[in-house]
Design a protein around this motif. Structure first.
Motif, PDB file in Angstrom:
ATOM      1  N   ASP A  15       1.034  -1.411  -0.047  1.00 40.39           N
ATOM      2  CA  ASP A  15       0.231  -0.153  -0.415  1.00 40.39           C
ATOM      3  C   ASP A  15       0.454   1.000   0.410  1.00 40.39           C
ATOM      4  O   ASP A  15       1.395   1.949   1.047  1.00 40.39           O
ATOM      5  N   PRO A  16       1.269   1.407  -1.268  1.00 35.90           N
ATOM      6  CA  PRO A  16       2.155   2.757  -1.117  1.00 35.90           C
ATOM      7  C   PRO A  16       1.786   4.191  -0.561  1.00 35.90           C
ATOM      8  O   PRO A  16       2.322   5.634  -0.461  1.00 35.90           O
ATOM      9  N   ALA A  17       0.150   4.062  -0.676  1.00 31.14           N
ATOM     10  CA  ALA A  17      -0.569   4.921  -0.286  1.00 31.14           C
ATOM     11  C   ALA A  17      -0.710   5.309   1.380  1.00 31.14           C
ATOM     12  O   ALA A  17      -1.360   6.632   1.996  1.00 31.14           O
ATOM     13  N   ALA A  18      -0.148   4.584   1.617  1.00 31.67           N
ATOM     14  CA  ALA A  18      -0.485   4.719   3.350  1.00 31.67           C
ATOM     15  C   ALA A  18       0.552   5.349   4.286  1.00 31.67           C
ATOM     16  O   ALA A  18       0.570   6.132   5.338  1.00 31.67           O
ATOM     17  N   GLU A  19       1.577   5.319   3.853  1.00 30.69           N
ATOM     18  CA  GLU A  19       2.763   6.173   4.261  1.00 30.69           C
ATOM     19  C   GLU A  19       2.971   7.655   3.238  1.00 30.69           C
ATOM     20  O   GLU A  19       3.832   7.613   2.016  1.00 30.69           O
ATOM     21  N   GLU A  21       4.925  10.788   2.802  1.00 31.91           N
ATOM     22  CA  GLU A  21       6.098  12.103   2.589  1.00 31.91           C
ATOM     23  C   GLU A  21       5.478  13.076   3.725  1.00 31.91           C
ATOM     24  O   GLU A  21       4.551  13.883   2.928  1.00 31.91           O
ATOM     25  N   ARG A  22       5.823  13.763   4.891  1.00 31.60           N
ATOM     26  CA  ARG A  22       5.554  15.437   5.104  1.00 31.60           C
ATOM     27  C   ARG A  22       5.800  16.249   4.611  1.00 31.60           C
ATOM     28  O   ARG A  22       7.734  15.978   3.933  1.00 31.60           O
ATOM     29  N   MET A  23       5.573  16.976   3.604  1.00 28.89           N
ATOM     30  CA  MET A  23       6.168  18.575   3.078  1.00 28.89           C
ATOM     31  C   MET A  23       6.223  19.324   4.092  1.00 28.89           C
ATOM     32  O   MET A  23       6.632  19.625   5.140  1.00 28.89           O
ATOM     33  N   PRO A  24       7.813  20.101   3.537  1.00 30.95           N
ATOM     34  CA  PRO A  24       8.160  21.198   4.873  1.00 30.95           C
ATOM     35  C   PRO A  24       7.376  22.029   4.723  1.00 30.95           C
ATOM     36  O   PRO A  24       6.676  22.304   3.537  1.00 30.95           O
ATOM     37  N   LEU A  25       7.244  22.098   5.962  1.00 31.99           N
ATOM     38  CA  LEU A  25       6.575  24.001   6.156  1.00 31.99           C
ATOM     39  C   LEU A  25       6.920  24.745   4.763  1.00 31.99           C
ATOM     40  O   LEU A  25       8.908  24.839   4.894  1.00 31.99           O
ATOM     41  N   PRO A  26       6.277  26.205   4.126  1.00 32.83           N
ATOM     42  CA  PRO A  26       6.463  27.783   3.674  1.00 32.83           C
ATOM     43  C   PRO A  26       6.786  28.332   4.644  1.00 32.83           C
ATOM     44  O   PRO A  26       6.738  28.159   5.653  1.00 32.83           O
TER      45      PRO A  26
END
Length: 83
Positions: A15-19, A21-26
Motif C-alpha cells: 500500500d504505497p499510499a499508506a505512508e 511523506e510530510r512536506m516541509p512548511l513554507p
C-alpha cells in the motif's frame, strides 16, 4: 514492538499510499510562527517597562491578555512544525 525492515518494506510495497511523506512548511509559516511569539513577548515587556502607558493605555491590564494571545497563536502554530 518495533517492526523489522523487511515487514515494513513489504507493507509499503503493498500500500504505497499508506505512508505519505510530510512536506516541509513554507518559509512564510515559520516567519509568522516565530514572529507572533516574539511580538507577544515584546508586547508584554513594553507594557511592564512603560508602567502600563503603552501599547494601549485605555485597556490597562488586558494588555497582558493581548500579549499572551498573540504569543499563543505562534505556539499553536508549532503543532504543525516539523524539520
Amino acid at each position: 514492538m518495533p517492526e523489522s525492515k523487511t515487514r515494513r518494506k513489504a507493507r509499503r510495497q503493498a500500500d504505497p499510499a499508506a505512508e505519505t511523506e510530510r512536506m516541509p512548511l513554507p518559509l512564510w509559516y515559520k516567519i509568522i510562527m516565530f514572529g507572533s511569539m516574539i511580538l507577544g513577548l515584546l508586547w508584554i515587556i513594553v507594557y511592564y517597562v512603560t508602567q502600563s502607558l503603552f501599547p494601549i493605555m485605555s485597556i490597562g491590564g488586558w494588555n497582558i491578555v493581548v500579549g499572551f494571545g498573540i504569543a499563543m497563536v505562534g505556539f499553536f502554530m508549532t503543532t504543525r512544525w516539523h524539520a
